[in-house]
Design a protein around this motif. Structure first.
Motif, PDB file in Angstrom:
ATOM      1  N   ILE A 124      10.917  -6.476   8.014  1.00 35.15           N
ATOM      2  CA  ILE A 124      11.217  -6.577   6.498  1.00 35.15           C
ATOM      3  C   ILE A 124      10.532  -5.818   5.458  1.00 35.15           C
ATOM      4  O   ILE A 124      10.680  -5.256   4.420  1.00 35.15           O
ATOM      5  N   GLU A 125       9.043  -5.623   5.671  1.00 37.15           N
ATOM      6  CA  GLU A 125       8.205  -4.822   4.938  1.00 37.15           C
ATOM      7  C   GLU A 125       8.848  -3.495   4.938  1.00 37.15           C
ATOM      8  O   GLU A 125       8.631  -2.753   4.036  1.00 37.15           O
ATOM      9  N   SER A 126       9.208  -3.112   6.153  1.00 36.25           N
ATOM     10  CA  SER A 126       9.797  -1.608   6.128  1.00 36.25           C
ATOM     11  C   SER A 126      10.985  -1.190   5.369  1.00 36.25           C
ATOM     12  O   SER A 126      11.182  -0.314   4.710  1.00 36.25           O
ATOM     13  N   ARG A 135       3.736  -1.883  -1.470  1.00 33.00           N
ATOM     14  CA  ARG A 135       3.096  -2.676  -0.532  1.00 33.00           C
ATOM     15  C   ARG A 135       2.603  -4.059  -1.040  1.00 33.00           C
ATOM     16  O   ARG A 135       2.405  -4.072  -2.284  1.00 33.00           O
ATOM     17  N   GLY A 136       3.269  -5.081  -0.561  1.00 36.38           N
ATOM     18  CA  GLY A 136       2.697  -6.463  -1.000  1.00 36.38           C
ATOM     19  C   GLY A 136       3.820  -7.035  -1.904  1.00 36.38           C
ATOM     20  O   GLY A 136       3.986  -8.213  -2.216  1.00 36.38           O
ATOM     21  N   THR A 137       4.939  -6.297  -2.019  1.00 38.81           N
ATOM     22  CA  THR A 137       6.029  -7.033  -2.889  1.00 38.81           C
ATOM     23  C   THR A 137       6.847  -7.958  -2.219  1.00 38.81           C
ATOM     24  O   THR A 137       6.968  -7.742  -0.722  1.00 38.81           O
ATOM     25  N   SER A 138       7.207  -9.136  -2.588  1.00 31.69           N
ATOM     26  CA  SER A 138       7.857 -10.242  -1.886  1.00 31.69           C
ATOM     27  C   SER A 138       9.281  -9.676  -1.570  1.00 31.69           C
ATOM     28  O   SER A 138      10.033  -9.058  -2.263  1.00 31.69           O
TER      29      SER A 138
END
Length: 151
Positions: A124-126, A135-138
């Protein structure tokens, strides 16, 4: 649309189409971490040769490797005022960085991928990363996403 015909899709020209009457969804287990990289090469960095090689290996790499390329042109920073082409290699590998590096060295060493180009993260981070979200976005931001998702 009757229940016998799910969708009609066009393709191959104005008079051809196909009917989709059923489909199967195959769910796959995704490991805790995937490895991604974005690498850009210009004409001055042999982008033409890399694109040529990519078109011959993209369908032959490990099934866990999505190896995409996008092209765009801009003004060259090396030769002021002239245009250059950028080849943007946009990749996700379902697995760790060491396995990715091994696959890339085996199939596409010309790209010159190194460990510092790679980032391990959750799937999901990708998705957030490839949509240029910090980076770090919910992941909750995807619930209200108005643009098309890249992956």
């Amino acid at each position: 649309m009757g229940e016998d015909h799910f969708w009609a899709i066009r393709g191959g020209g104005g008079t051809s189409f196909g009917l989709i009457i059923s489909w199967k969804v195959k769910l796959l287990d995704i490991p805790e971490k995937v490895t991604i990289f974005k690498v850009t090469r210009t004409l001055e960095q042999n982008a033409t040769q890399l694109i040529y090689k990519w078109q011959h290996i993209a369908d032959k790499v490990d099934d866990n490797l999505l190896l995409r390329i996008f092209l765009w042109n801009t003004e060259s920073q090396l030769s002021h005022g002239k245009k250059t082409v950028h080849a943007f290699f946009f990749t996700m590998f379902i697995g760790g960085v060491d396995d990715l590096l091994h696959e890339m060295q085996d199939r596409f060493p010309e790209l010159g991928l190194v460990k510092k180009d790679c980032i391990e993260m959750s799937w999901i981070e990708s998705i957030l990363f490839f949509n240029s979200l910090p980076r770090g976005t919910s992941p909750d931001v995807l619930l209200h996403w108005n643009s098309s998702i890249i992956m």
